[in-house]
Scaffold this motif. Structure first.
Motif, PDB file in Angstrom:
ATOM      1  N   SER A   1       0.822  -1.211   0.000  1.00 47.97           N
ATOM      2  CA  SER A   1       0.000   0.000   0.000  1.00 47.97           C
ATOM      3  C   SER A   1       0.854   1.258   0.000  1.00 47.97           C
ATOM      4  CB  SER A   1      -0.916  -0.014   1.229  1.00 47.97           C
ATOM      5  OG  SER A   1      -1.607   1.201   1.336  1.00 47.97           O
ATOM      6  N   ARG A   2       1.868   1.305   0.839  1.00 50.92           N
ATOM      7  CA  ARG A   2       2.748   2.488   0.905  1.00 50.92           C
ATOM      8  C   ARG A   2       3.575   2.645  -0.362  1.00 50.92           C
ATOM      9  NH1 ARG A   2       3.160   4.794   6.141  1.00 50.92           N
ATOM     10  NH2 ARG A   2       1.992   3.551   7.637  1.00 50.92           N
ATOM     11  N   THR A   3       4.056   1.547  -0.904  1.00 48.76           N
ATOM     12  CA  THR A   3       4.844   1.614  -2.138  1.00 48.76           C
ATOM     13  C   THR A   3       3.979   2.089  -3.299  1.00 48.76           C
ATOM     14  OG1 THR A   3       6.270  -0.171  -1.346  1.00 48.76           O
ATOM     15  CG2 THR A   3       6.306   0.289  -3.707  1.00 48.76           C
ATOM     16  N   ALA A   4       2.772   1.577  -3.391  1.00 50.70           N
ATOM     17  CA  ALA A   4       1.852   2.008  -4.448  1.00 50.70           C
ATOM     18  C   ALA A   4       1.542   3.494  -4.306  1.00 50.70           C
ATOM     19  CB  ALA A   4       0.576   1.184  -4.404  1.00 50.70           C
ATOM     20  N   GLY A   5       1.359   3.953  -3.078  1.00 48.08           N
ATOM     21  CA  GLY A   5       1.103   5.371  -2.843  1.00 48.08           C
ATOM     22  C   GLY A   5       2.267   6.239  -3.285  1.00 48.08           C
ATOM     23  N   LEU A   6       3.476   5.821  -2.967  1.00 50.94           N
ATOM     24  CA  LEU A   6       4.658   6.584  -3.373  1.00 50.94           C
ATOM     25  C   LEU A   6       4.820   6.614  -4.887  1.00 50.94           C
ATOM     26  CD1 LEU A   6       7.229   5.409  -0.677  1.00 50.94           C
ATOM     27  CD2 LEU A   6       6.175   7.669  -0.890  1.00 50.94           C
ATOM     28  N   LEU A   7       4.598   5.475  -5.532  1.00 55.13           N
ATOM     29  CA  LEU A   7       4.688   5.436  -6.990  1.00 55.13           C
ATOM     30  C   LEU A   7       3.615   6.305  -7.639  1.00 55.13           C
ATOM     31  CD1 LEU A   7       5.491   1.661  -7.579  1.00 55.13           C
ATOM     32  CD2 LEU A   7       7.025   3.613  -7.879  1.00 55.13           C
ATOM     33  N   ALA A   8       2.412   6.275  -7.081  1.00 58.31           N
ATOM     34  CA  ALA A   8       1.326   7.098  -7.627  1.00 58.31           C
ATOM     35  C   ALA A   8       1.643   8.574  -7.468  1.00 58.31           C
ATOM     36  CB  ALA A   8       0.012   6.751  -6.929  1.00 58.31           C
TER      37      ALA A   8
ATOM     38  N   GLY B   1       2.593  13.258  -9.953  1.00 61.79           N
ATOM     39  CA  GLY B   1       3.286  14.541  -9.805  1.00 61.79           C
ATOM     40  C   GLY B   1       3.927  14.983 -11.110  1.00 61.79           C
ATOM     41  N   VAL B   2       4.500  14.041 -11.817  1.00 68.70           N
ATOM     42  CA  VAL B   2       5.080  14.352 -13.136  1.00 68.70           C
ATOM     43  C   VAL B   2       3.978  14.812 -14.089  1.00 68.70           C
ATOM     44  CG1 VAL B   2       6.210  13.321 -15.153  1.00 68.70           C
ATOM     45  CG2 VAL B   2       7.086  12.844 -12.862  1.00 68.70           C
ATOM     46  N   LEU B   3       2.845  14.116 -14.078  1.00 68.52           N
ATOM     47  CA  LEU B   3       1.715  14.488 -14.927  1.00 68.52           C
ATOM     48  C   LEU B   3       1.220  15.896 -14.579  1.00 68.52           C
ATOM     49  CD1 LEU B   3      -0.477  13.744 -17.034  1.00 68.52           C
ATOM     50  CD2 LEU B   3      -1.776  12.732 -15.135  1.00 68.52           C
ATOM     51  N   LEU B   4       1.099  16.185 -13.289  1.00 63.27           N
ATOM     52  CA  LEU B   4       0.644  17.502 -12.845  1.00 63.27           C
ATOM     53  C   LEU B   4       1.578  18.597 -13.332  1.00 63.27           C
ATOM     54  CD1 LEU B   4      -1.338  18.904 -10.400  1.00 63.27           C
ATOM     55  CD2 LEU B   4       0.965  19.287  -9.585  1.00 63.27           C
ATOM     56  N   LEU B   5       2.869  18.434 -13.131  1.00 59.67           N
ATOM     57  CA  LEU B   5       3.833  19.460 -13.548  1.00 59.67           C
ATOM     58  C   LEU B   5       3.864  19.642 -15.058  1.00 59.67           C
ATOM     59  CD1 LEU B   5       6.804  18.865 -11.104  1.00 59.67           C
ATOM     60  CD2 LEU B   5       5.222  20.800 -11.163  1.00 59.67           C
ATOM     61  N   ARG B   6       3.771  18.542 -15.783  1.00 62.94           N
ATOM     62  CA  ARG B   6       3.777  18.636 -17.251  1.00 62.94           C
ATOM     63  C   ARG B   6       2.568  19.417 -17.751  1.00 62.94           C
ATOM     64  NH1 ARG B   6       5.688  19.564 -21.837  1.00 62.94           N
ATOM     65  NH2 ARG B   6       4.968  18.313 -23.558  1.00 62.94           N
TER      66      ARG B   6
ATOM     67  N   PHE C   1      -4.734  20.230 -12.090  1.00 61.95           N
ATOM     68  CA  PHE C   1      -5.477  19.494 -11.061  1.00 61.95           C
ATOM     69  C   PHE C   1      -6.593  18.667 -11.701  1.00 61.95           C
ATOM     70  CE2 PHE C   1      -8.787  19.074  -7.819  1.00 61.95           C
ATOM     71  CZ  PHE C   1      -8.057  18.526  -6.781  1.00 61.95           C
ATOM     72  N   ARG C   2      -7.307  19.262 -12.662  1.00 67.90           N
ATOM     73  CA  ARG C   2      -8.360  18.520 -13.354  1.00 67.90           C
ATOM     74  C   ARG C   2      -7.799  17.303 -14.079  1.00 67.90           C
ATOM     75  NH1 ARG C   2     -11.682  23.630 -15.541  1.00 67.90           N
ATOM     76  NH2 ARG C   2     -13.086  23.763 -13.758  1.00 67.90           N
ATOM     77  N   THR C   3      -6.671  17.485 -14.748  1.00 68.68           N
ATOM     78  CA  THR C   3      -6.039  16.369 -15.451  1.00 68.68           C
ATOM     79  C   THR C   3      -5.696  15.256 -14.470  1.00 68.68           C
ATOM     80  OG1 THR C   3      -5.165  17.844 -17.141  1.00 68.68           O
ATOM     81  CG2 THR C   3      -4.061  15.719 -16.877  1.00 68.68           C
ATOM     82  N   LEU C   4      -5.175  15.635 -13.315  1.00 69.43           N
ATOM     83  CA  LEU C   4      -4.813  14.662 -12.288  1.00 69.43           C
ATOM     84  C   LEU C   4      -6.043  13.911 -11.779  1.00 69.43           C
ATOM     85  CD1 LEU C   4      -2.005  14.158 -11.063  1.00 69.43           C
ATOM     86  CD2 LEU C   4      -2.753  15.508  -9.122  1.00 69.43           C
ATOM     87  N   MET C   5      -7.121  14.628 -11.525  1.00 66.99           N
ATOM     88  CA  MET C   5      -8.336  13.986 -11.023  1.00 66.99           C
ATOM     89  C   MET C   5      -8.957  13.074 -12.081  1.00 66.99           C
ATOM     90  SD  MET C   5      -8.649  14.768  -7.882  1.00 66.99           S
ATOM     91  CE  MET C   5      -6.867  14.699  -7.852  1.00 66.99           C
ATOM     92  N   LEU C   6      -8.934  13.501 -13.339  1.00 66.96           N
ATOM     93  CA  LEU C   6      -9.479  12.651 -14.400  1.00 66.96           C
ATOM     94  C   LEU C   6      -8.615  11.410 -14.621  1.00 66.96           C
ATOM     95  CD1 LEU C   6     -10.712  15.387 -16.883  1.00 66.96           C
ATOM     96  CD2 LEU C   6     -12.096  13.944 -15.354  1.00 66.96           C
ATOM     97  N   ALA C   7      -7.303  11.556 -14.510  1.00 69.49           N
ATOM     98  CA  ALA C   7      -6.418  10.385 -14.607  1.00 69.49           C
ATOM     99  C   ALA C   7      -6.680   9.434 -13.448  1.00 69.49           C
ATOM    100  CB  ALA C   7      -4.958  10.827 -14.624  1.00 69.49           C
ATOM    101  N   SER C   8      -6.884   9.977 -12.265  1.00 66.28           N
ATOM    102  CA  SER C   8      -7.190   9.138 -11.100  1.00 66.28           C
ATOM    103  C   SER C   8      -8.530   8.446 -11.273  1.00 66.28           C
ATOM    104  CB  SER C   8      -7.184   9.986  -9.829  1.00 66.28           C
ATOM    105  OG  SER C   8      -5.904  10.526  -9.601  1.00 66.28           O
ATOM    106  N   ALA C   9      -9.511   9.154 -11.831  1.00 65.14           N
ATOM    107  CA  ALA C   9     -10.819   8.542 -12.096  1.00 65.14           C
ATOM    108  C   ALA C   9     -10.679   7.393 -13.090  1.00 65.14           C
ATOM    109  CB  ALA C   9     -11.798   9.595 -12.615  1.00 65.14           C
ATOM    110  N   ALA C  10      -9.879   7.599 -14.119  1.00 62.88           N
ATOM    111  CA  ALA C  10      -9.665   6.541 -15.112  1.00 62.88           C
ATOM    112  C   ALA C  10      -8.981   5.332 -14.480  1.00 62.88           C
ATOM    113  CB  ALA C  10      -8.846   7.071 -16.286  1.00 62.88           C
ATOM    114  N   LEU C  11      -7.990   5.575 -13.642  1.00 60.44           N
ATOM    115  CA  LEU C  11      -7.304   4.459 -12.971  1.00 60.44           C
ATOM    116  C   LEU C  11      -8.252   3.712 -12.031  1.00 60.44           C
ATOM    117  CD1 LEU C  11      -3.864   6.148 -12.244  1.00 60.44           C
ATOM    118  CD2 LEU C  11      -4.330   4.293 -13.869  1.00 60.44           C
ATOM    119  N   ALA C  12      -9.112   4.457 -11.343  1.00 62.17           N
ATOM    120  CA  ALA C  12     -10.091   3.813 -10.464  1.00 62.17           C
ATOM    121  C   ALA C  12     -11.076   2.980 -11.283  1.00 62.17           C
ATOM    122  CB  ALA C  12     -10.824   4.856  -9.626  1.00 62.17           C
ATOM    123  N   ALA C  13     -11.473   3.496 -12.449  1.00 65.68           N
ATOM    124  CA  ALA C  13     -12.374   2.719 -13.323  1.00 65.68           C
ATOM    125  C   ALA C  13     -11.686   1.445 -13.791  1.00 65.68           C
ATOM    126  CB  ALA C  13     -12.811   3.577 -14.513  1.00 65.68           C
ATOM    127  N   LEU C  14     -10.399   1.534 -14.117  1.00 63.70           N
ATOM    128  CA  LEU C  14      -9.651   0.325 -14.495  1.00 63.70           C
ATOM    129  C   LEU C  14      -9.577  -0.660 -13.340  1.00 63.70           C
ATOM    130  CD1 LEU C  14      -6.725   1.786 -16.633  1.00 63.70           C
ATOM    131  CD2 LEU C  14      -8.624   0.364 -17.420  1.00 63.70           C
TER     132      LEU C  14
END
Length: 174
Positions: free
Chosen positions: A78-85, A90-95, A153-166
């Motif tokens: 769980s902690r490793t997955a959190g760090l990787l996410a 974070g890279v996606l957000l900055l880009r 932030f929107r891009t990050l939330m939509l990417a997270s939504a897509a990952l949750a759907a997967l």
């Protein structure tokens, strides 16, 4: 009975995904209770429907004498997955922030000193400080930074939504 109780529930990740999607809606301004709170509540419900059953499934799948090891592995994963996410998102957000900011700054025709000031503030995202610049530049720069942060932030939330759907699809498949 043990097999049925360890079956993945796809509704938890799907609900969390809806929460992430709701968090992509707010813009700057607005009251917390009508903008972010609904998304946070739905996300919290989704995580509650996901994490507790997942932990119970992991702990129920091992012999009681190995419960400590199973708990440790579950926590480490769980902690490793959190760090990787955090790193990947974070890279996606900055880009996304930099792309949107650059397009918002292009029509401003900034002087070289203003470009340096802007570049020095990029890492501060939405909390950039332009007090060293003239008052005529402050408002457009703050607007550009705010718009870039909201878009990122929107891009990050939509990417997270897509990952949750997967994750929900994976729960159905498994």
């Amino acid at each position: 009975a043990a097999v049925a109780s360890s079956r993945a529930n796809p509704f938890g990740p799907l609900t969390a995904g809806v929460g992430f999607a709701l968090l992509a809606l707010p813009a700057t301004g607005g009251a917390y209770w009508t903008t972010f709170f609904p998304g946070i509540v739905v996300l919290g419900i989704g995580m509650g429907l996901t994490v507790a059953p997942l932990t119970a499934a992991v702990m129920g799948a091992v012999d009681p004498r190995h419960a400590g090891i199973a708990s440790g592995i579950n926590n480490a994963v769980s902690r490793t997955a959190g760090l990787l996410a955090i790193a990947a998102l974070g890279v996606l957000l900055l880009r996304r922030f930099n792309v949107v900011l650059d397009s918002a700054l292009a029509p401003l025709s900034l002087s070289p000193s203003a470009v340096l000031a802007v570049d020095a503030q990029r890492s501060r995202l939405g909390s950039a400080d332009f007090s060293a610049l003239g008052p005529a530049l402050r408002a457009p720069l703050h607007a550009a930074f705010d718009a870039a942060y909201v878009a990122a932030f929107r891009t990050l939330m939509l990417a997270s939504a897509a990952l949750a759907a997967l994750a929900s699809v994976a729960g159905l498949a498994l």
